[in-house]
Enzyme design. Sequence first.
Site, mmCIF file in Angstrom:
data_model
loop_
_atom_site.group_PDB
_atom_site.id
_atom_site.type_symbol
_atom_site.label_atom_id
_atom_site.label_comp_id
_atom_site.label_asym_id
_atom_site.label_seq_id
_atom_site.Cartn_x
_atom_site.Cartn_y
_atom_site.Cartn_z
ATOM 1 N N ASP A 65 40.289 46.929 40.531
ATOM 2 C CA ASP A 65 39.813 46.493 41.934
ATOM 3 C C ASP A 65 38.322 46.159 41.899
ATOM 4 O O ASP A 65 37.129 47.275 41.031
ATOM 5 C CB ASP A 65 40.058 47.536 42.951
ATOM 6 C CG ASP A 65 39.624 46.819 44.507
ATOM 7 O OD1 ASP A 65 39.629 45.761 45.087
ATOM 8 O OD2 ASP A 65 38.330 47.315 45.179
ATOM 9 N N THR A 98 36.226 40.247 45.985
ATOM 10 C CA THR A 98 35.331 40.700 45.394
ATOM 11 C C THR A 98 34.763 40.515 43.622
ATOM 12 O O THR A 98 32.688 39.799 43.823
ATOM 13 C CB THR A 98 34.916 43.010 45.557
ATOM 14 O OG1 THR A 98 36.011 42.693 44.703
ATOM 15 C CG2 THR A 98 34.994 42.701 46.592
ATOM 16 N N THR A 99 35.237 40.339 43.118
ATOM 17 C CA THR A 99 35.521 39.839 41.484
ATOM 18 C C THR A 99 35.422 38.691 41.648
ATOM 19 O O THR A 99 34.163 37.811 40.700
ATOM 20 C CB THR A 99 37.006 40.576 40.802
ATOM 21 O OG1 THR A 99 37.512 41.888 41.480
ATOM 22 C CG2 THR A 99 36.637 40.009 39.095
HETATM 23 P P1 ADP Z 1 39.623 39.433 43.705
HETATM 24 O O1 ADP Z 1 38.164 41.231 43.287
HETATM 25 O O2 ADP Z 1 38.399 38.123 43.124
HETATM 26 O O3 ADP Z 1 40.093 39.518 45.338
HETATM 27 P P2 ADP Z 1 41.419 39.415 42.104
HETATM 28 O O4 ADP Z 1 41.796 40.188 41.008
HETATM 29 O O5 ADP Z 1 41.666 39.804 43.301
HETATM 30 O O6 ADP Z 1 40.298 39.541 42.494
HETATM 31 O O7 ADP Z 1 41.915 37.658 41.590
HETATM 32 C C1 ADP Z 1 41.403 36.522 42.809
HETATM 33 C C2 ADP Z 1 42.201 35.032 42.770
HETATM 34 O O8 ADP Z 1 43.575 35.540 42.130
HETATM 35 C C3 ADP Z 1 41.754 34.100 43.418
HETATM 36 O O9 ADP Z 1 41.764 33.538 42.915
HETATM 37 C C4 ADP Z 1 43.740 33.900 43.995
HETATM 38 O O10 ADP Z 1 44.076 32.536 44.028
HETATM 39 C C5 ADP Z 1 44.553 34.607 42.723
HETATM 40 N N1 ADP Z 1 46.052 34.782 42.201
HETATM 41 C C6 ADP Z 1 46.228 35.032 42.737
HETATM 42 N N2 ADP Z 1 47.189 35.717 43.283
HETATM 43 C C7 ADP Z 1 47.613 34.917 42.069
HETATM 44 C C8 ADP Z 1 49.101 33.788 41.411
HETATM 45 N N3 ADP Z 1 50.568 34.009 41.863
HETATM 46 N N4 ADP Z 1 48.929 32.994 40.945
HETATM 47 C C9 ADP Z 1 47.964 32.799 40.553
HETATM 48 N N5 ADP Z 1 46.751 32.658 41.241
HETATM 49 C C10 ADP Z 1 46.647 33.471 41.833
#
Ligand code: ADP
Length: 543
Positions: A65, A98-99
């Site tokens: 996270d 956030t990322t």
């Molecule tokens: P953040 O802290 O920005 O939420 P995450 O590590 O949760 O970072 O990553 C979020 C990104 O991953 C988003 O752009 C989301 O659309 C993408 N994402 C989540 N699940 C999938 C999936 N199954 N396939 C492709 N992209 C995904």
Amino acid sequence: MSTQLGGQPVYILREGSSRNHGRDAQSMNITAAKAVANAVRTTLGPKGMDKMLVDSMGDVVITNDGFTILSEMDIEHPAAKMMVEIAKTQDTEVGDGTTTAVVIAGELLKRSEELIELGIHPTIIVQGYRMASEKAQEILKGLAISMKPSDIEILKKIAETAMAGKGVESAKLMLCDLVSKAVTSVSEPDGTVDIDNIKVEKRVGGSIEDSDIVMGIVLEKERVHPGMPTKVTEAKILLLNVGVEYKKTEVDAEITITSPGQMQAFINEEEQMVKKIADSIIKTGANVVISQKAIDDNAQHYLSKAGILAIRRVKGSDMDKLALATGATVISSIDAISAKELGYAGIVQERKVLGDDLIFIEKCKNPKAVSIIIRGGTEHVIAEYGRAIEDGIRVVSTVLKDKKFVAGGGSPEIELSLRLRQYGASVGGRAQLAIDAFAASLEIIPRTIAENAGLDPIDMIVALRAAHEKGEKTAGLDVFQGKPLDMLKEGVIEPLRVKTQAIVSATEAAGMILRIDDVIKSAKSAAPAMPPGGMGEMGGMGM
Ligand code: ADP
Ligand code: MG
């Protein structure tokens, strides 16, 4: 630091102060901010890696996270701290992305360096970025899809996307179910959700599949006396913020006891006082007593004899939740104990869950209180599950607010990038260069998702661009098959607000960092608390 006056240096800052200005200040700030973005980049997306953070006490946090990583890191550089602020804003505003926000800000800064090299003034860059950011909001709103709060399947998918890659894969569907159930049961008809009504209780032991939801409140407590009932139905609940015990006199009186009789009298007096308090509790008709403070042995005995179930030393935050759920007033003075202040719950019961005693308060007067009990093998995994579930809770409540979502998996970023380039061309001039840089910066999201999934980022970006040029607005990266697919069909969806907020905060932070052309650091005072590796040695003496 000095300036010249007739050949004579004039010192305006205290000795030991440092100053960096112009390009120096800028490039130092940009480097620091980029370093922060790089630190969290590898965690982005469903296949992102985890970080292990060890604090000075040796405590370990393992997480994926972005916000948690940045808040655990001991960041000192002022520009780097601004990046941490973006993560914080993103987390408080929407609870996810956030990322994404930090990585976009890092990329905006990186691209601005190239523009500065070309001789474009930071003010122009900031202005172009702002124009692009505003246009991006407009485009995103156009891409957004409306939903109904009753559409549970959509809520589950939104939770699933937010929880992807957080180590909960095996129990994902069940957890998404818990999350959407929890949020919908506490949400108001107008879509507002008070997250405080959802209690997340973490218990080590068992496995994640044993996690459960309780329509009510769960306390990690047991009844104070074995003679008390384990289950009370039609519970009339008294909440106390005051101990049920003998209270020593305020004045520090010394009592000299010279005979056994006196001793007995003294003990009797103590007992009498406790009995009086217990009697006043019993008189209210309460059959459940929950105290934030102590309940002493004698009091336990009296309450137990009266058939009351009593719990002591409950956390203040739990007391607030109990008050809300049962309609009771938390009483903070023994004299205020009265039947009027009691709350109600259909059932209060002590139950064993995998060997632990827990108190369940269910069928409350105000049913808008739920608890999720997370189970897991070790504290570290449970903590990460907890963060995943919290992300899930946050996104579901975010989407309930404005009932709009967009496709994920890098699809909005590619679409924005494409359309912002068109917009840039219509603007022209130097601003176009900044708008183009902004457009290119957004591609960092799908590129990073691809990279973290072990896919070739260039191939993926090319394929994604081609799909979007053909009008496939929701084509995103399927990390499992390694090719663009329709994210709506794949169920990879996110609240609109997560995307709009990420772009707003990234643009603001980048703009703020770009506008700084002077970093003046006052000398550290002679105070002993000088952090190791402080900023002292960073800047030379400007001018
Ligand atoms: P953040 O802290 O920005 O939420 P995450 O590590 O949760 O970072 O990553 C979020 C990104 O991953 C988003 O752009 C989301 O659309 C993408 N994402 C989540 N699940 C999938 C999936 N199954 N396939 C492709 N992209 C995904
Ligand atoms: Mg996320």
